[in-house]
Write an enzyme that holds these catalytic residues in place. Sequence first.
Site, mmCIF file in Angstrom:
data_model
loop_
_atom_site.group_PDB
_atom_site.id
_atom_site.type_symbol
_atom_site.label_atom_id
_atom_site.label_comp_id
_atom_site.label_asym_id
_atom_site.label_seq_id
_atom_site.Cartn_x
_atom_site.Cartn_y
_atom_site.Cartn_z
ATOM 1 N N CYS A 180 -26.748 62.582 161.090
ATOM 2 C CA CYS A 180 -27.013 61.167 161.275
ATOM 3 C C CYS A 180 -26.477 60.770 162.640
ATOM 4 C CB CYS A 180 -26.383 60.334 160.170
ATOM 5 S SG CYS A 180 -24.585 60.482 160.039
ATOM 6 N N GLY B 217 -25.255 57.383 165.199
ATOM 7 C CA GLY B 217 -24.940 55.972 165.348
ATOM 8 C C GLY B 217 -26.084 55.195 165.973
ATOM 9 N N HIS C 46 -15.070 65.844 164.522
ATOM 10 C CA HIS C 46 -16.367 65.432 165.050
ATOM 11 C C HIS C 46 -16.197 64.779 166.424
ATOM 12 C CE1 HIS C 46 -20.174 63.571 165.621
ATOM 13 N NE2 HIS C 46 -20.034 62.520 164.849
ATOM 14 N N CYS D 192 -23.878 60.779 168.259
ATOM 15 C CA CYS D 192 -23.427 61.948 167.500
ATOM 16 C C CYS D 192 -24.262 63.191 167.760
ATOM 17 C CB CYS D 192 -23.431 61.648 166.003
ATOM 18 S SG CYS D 192 -22.565 60.132 165.563
#
Length: 407
Positions: free
Chosen positions: A392, A394, A362, A90
């Site tokens: 955050c 993954g 996203h 991300c």
Amino acid sequence: MPEAVIVSTARSPIGRAGKGSLKDLRPDELARQMIATAIAKVPELDVADIEDIHLGIGQPGGAGGYNIARVVAVELGLDHVPGVTVNRYCSSSLQTTRMAMHAIKAGEGDVFISGGVESVSSFATSGAADGLPNSKNPIFDEAAARTVATAEGGKGAWHDPREDGLLPDVYIAMGQTAENVVTYTGISREDQDRWGVLSQNRAEKAIADGFFAREIDAVTLPDGTVVNTDDGPRAGTTYEKISQLQPVFRPDGTITAGNACPLNDGAAALMIMSDTKAKELGLTPLARIVATAATGLSPEIMGLGPIEAVRKVLRVAGMSISDIDMYEINEAFAVQVLGSADVLGMDHDRLNVSGGAIALGHPFGMTGARITTTLMNNLATHDKTFGLETMCVGGGQGMAMIIERLS
């Protein structure tokens, strides 16, 4: 020591995966158009001075494989420019910005392209996804089985699997991590839904005010169609509508399509220079990169990754949260935004003020650079100075960056 400054940005509209406006566009072509646009915005630059292209992608397979950064360099006719493809999922294109900053501060070059791309549409149709389950290391099987049992049986109470002598499941589905954060924090379904509504409503207002028109660069499709608006924002979203949606990951869970981000396609690029090079070219930079940080935590509650990442980046910068004028947390899920922001003492009125990924989308590899672009847009719009970007990641990570607006 030279400072790293951002002198141009380019970000595509964000399409819905599989059915949206960008579904038929290859990721290398999407990235090529945005990088070309970022370069074109700095006509003072001799492209011979570009040192490297750093491109992030969260799913580096299928049409997004073969070191897509170098592929794009060749497509652009920049044979002299090397390229490296980075996967920090991300935050992939926040990591590429960090790499450019580090190279500039180390004196290893003056001009870098940082960016990211994701085409979930092309990845899903390429057949690449068929091979992914075979890559799973069996040492995570017990933790994965426990996650499945929890999902089938209901919410359960998350606790550190290491207490049971198990490794945390690094392959855990992102929706399951969000449900774990719910049990870990106790944040209600209502609070999540209300944040989801707020994201949509803020995006709707920003669109009406022309905010996103100032940062989106048009994309041309293979058939010549020009796309210049995001697919995702839903005008007129209300709590009454969202509260009726069913949970997706657990039968008595709280994560729904209304309080989580969708799957998307998109690309963004930044041109990052040393401040000395920008001055030599007579450029007024958009922003200075103040500091970056990356941290880790259990993959099973990865949504809380921003907490330590923000604390760390503030330490590196010698700042406190009260020094920050505006902040952006990537909205993978409403629960992780709320859980992180409240621990960090963030003012919700200064957080994601133009909406976030729940409304906009996203595209994993794009998101870091897209948020940087939006954050600079917001700082300029509201005449503020310091901005914080965090997310955050993954696999159980967090990342953060502080920028200073210069123009």
